[in-house]
Scaffold this active site. Structure first.
Site, PDB file in Angstrom:
ATOM      1  N   ILE A 105      33.078 -24.094  -1.325  1.00 37.64           N
ATOM      2  CA  ILE A 105      33.815 -23.631  -2.374  1.00 37.64           C
ATOM      3  C   ILE A 105      35.367 -23.782  -2.080  1.00 37.64           C
ATOM      4  O   ILE A 105      35.611 -23.622  -0.920  1.00 37.64           O
ATOM      5  CB  ILE A 105      33.597 -22.066  -2.849  1.00 37.64           C
ATOM      6  CG1 ILE A 105      34.428 -21.360  -3.903  1.00 37.64           C
ATOM      7  CG2 ILE A 105      33.675 -21.114  -1.570  1.00 37.64           C
ATOM      8  CD1 ILE A 105      34.234 -20.086  -4.480  1.00 37.64           C
ATOM      9  N   SER A 106      35.910 -24.292  -3.041  1.00 39.84           N
ATOM     10  CA  SER A 106      37.185 -25.025  -2.538  1.00 39.84           C
ATOM     11  C   SER A 106      38.209 -23.842  -2.062  1.00 39.84           C
ATOM     12  O   SER A 106      38.121 -22.940  -2.798  1.00 39.84           O
ATOM     13  CB  SER A 106      37.937 -25.865  -3.716  1.00 39.84           C
ATOM     14  OG  SER A 106      37.042 -27.091  -3.726  1.00 39.84           O
ATOM     15  N   GLN A 107      39.231 -24.033  -1.190  1.00 40.82           N
ATOM     16  CA  GLN A 107      40.388 -23.093  -1.169  1.00 40.82           C
ATOM     17  C   GLN A 107      41.019 -22.987  -2.410  1.00 40.82           C
ATOM     18  O   GLN A 107      41.321 -23.717  -3.194  1.00 40.82           O
ATOM     19  CB  GLN A 107      41.309 -23.721  -0.261  1.00 40.82           C
ATOM     20  CG  GLN A 107      42.520 -23.138   0.120  1.00 40.82           C
ATOM     21  CD  GLN A 107      43.378 -23.901   1.120  1.00 40.82           C
ATOM     22  OE1 GLN A 107      43.027 -25.070   1.597  1.00 40.82           O
ATOM     23  NE2 GLN A 107      44.535 -23.368   1.441  1.00 40.82           N
TER      24      GLN A 107
END
Length: 213
Positions: A63-65
């Site tokens: 899950i992206s930053q």
């Protein structure tokens, strides 16, 4: 898991961190403050959900930053009703941010495990993309083109020509380009054959793979 006042407080603090890092869009910051990121992660990572960090999810993906999600979304210049193609549904968090901005989202995921898990999550949470598709993001979605914007949430060694061709005139493609480190790149379609390019520094993404379903 539930969404509590404590979670909302952590989201407000996260939004402050993103402002300090240069996120200025009120609409994007509103999405960060509203969307329960912890519900898009495994319960074991709940305590880390509102740190500005990427975390592992299913199928060896991440899950992206939050900063990356906010930065890409801000570059898209989303308006209500915009038709947006997302390459890499992943956890569904980026999709939820786009839906919060009242975009019509068409999203493609190539990992079947993630596709099934995230589609189920959307149903439970009441998120309704126009289409959630299991397929090869390299090919885009020609049957639903053209799009106001296209966002790619995996690192592409090069820009897929199919995606360029599926942008409207005036449309924006936001894509991280490179093999190990990627350069966040914005393409604006000026005419049938002309694109304006802007680059915004180094990011790290999982790879965008072609023909790998």
């Amino acid at each position: 898991m539930k969404d509590t006042l404590k979670h909302r407080g952590m989201r407000n603090k996260l939004a402050e961190v993103l402002v300090d890092k240069g996120i200025t869009s009120p609409q994007v910051l509103s999405a960060i403050k509203t969307i329960p990121r912890h519900l898009f992660m495994d319960s074991s990572f709940e305590g880390h959900a509102y740190q500005d960090k990427a975390f592992p999810i299913a199928a060896d993906q991440t899950i992206s930053q939050p900063y990356t999600v906010a930065f890409q979304t801000q570059l898209l210049g989303v308006r209500a009703g915009h038709k947006i193609l997302e390459i890499g549904t992943g956890s569904g968090y980026q999709t939820a941010v786009l839906l919060h901005l009242k975009a019509k989202v068409y999203t493609i995921e190539r990992q079947q495990e993630l596709f099934k898990k995230t589609k189920l999550l959307f149903g439970k949470m009441g998120y309704r993309p126009k289409k959630t598709i299991f397929g090869d993001g390299y090919k885009g979605l020609p049957e639903d083109a053209p799009f106001d914007s296209i966002i790619v949430t995996a690192g592409a060694p090069e820009v897929p020509k199919a995606l360029m061709s599926q942008l409207k005139i005036g449309g924006r493609l936001v894509i991280p380009v490179g093999i190990d480190d990627q350069i966040m790149t914005l393409y604006i379609r000026k005419s049938e054959k002309e694109f304006e390019m802007h680059q915004y520094g180094s990011f790290r993404f999982v790879p965008l793979l072609e023909n790998k379903n």
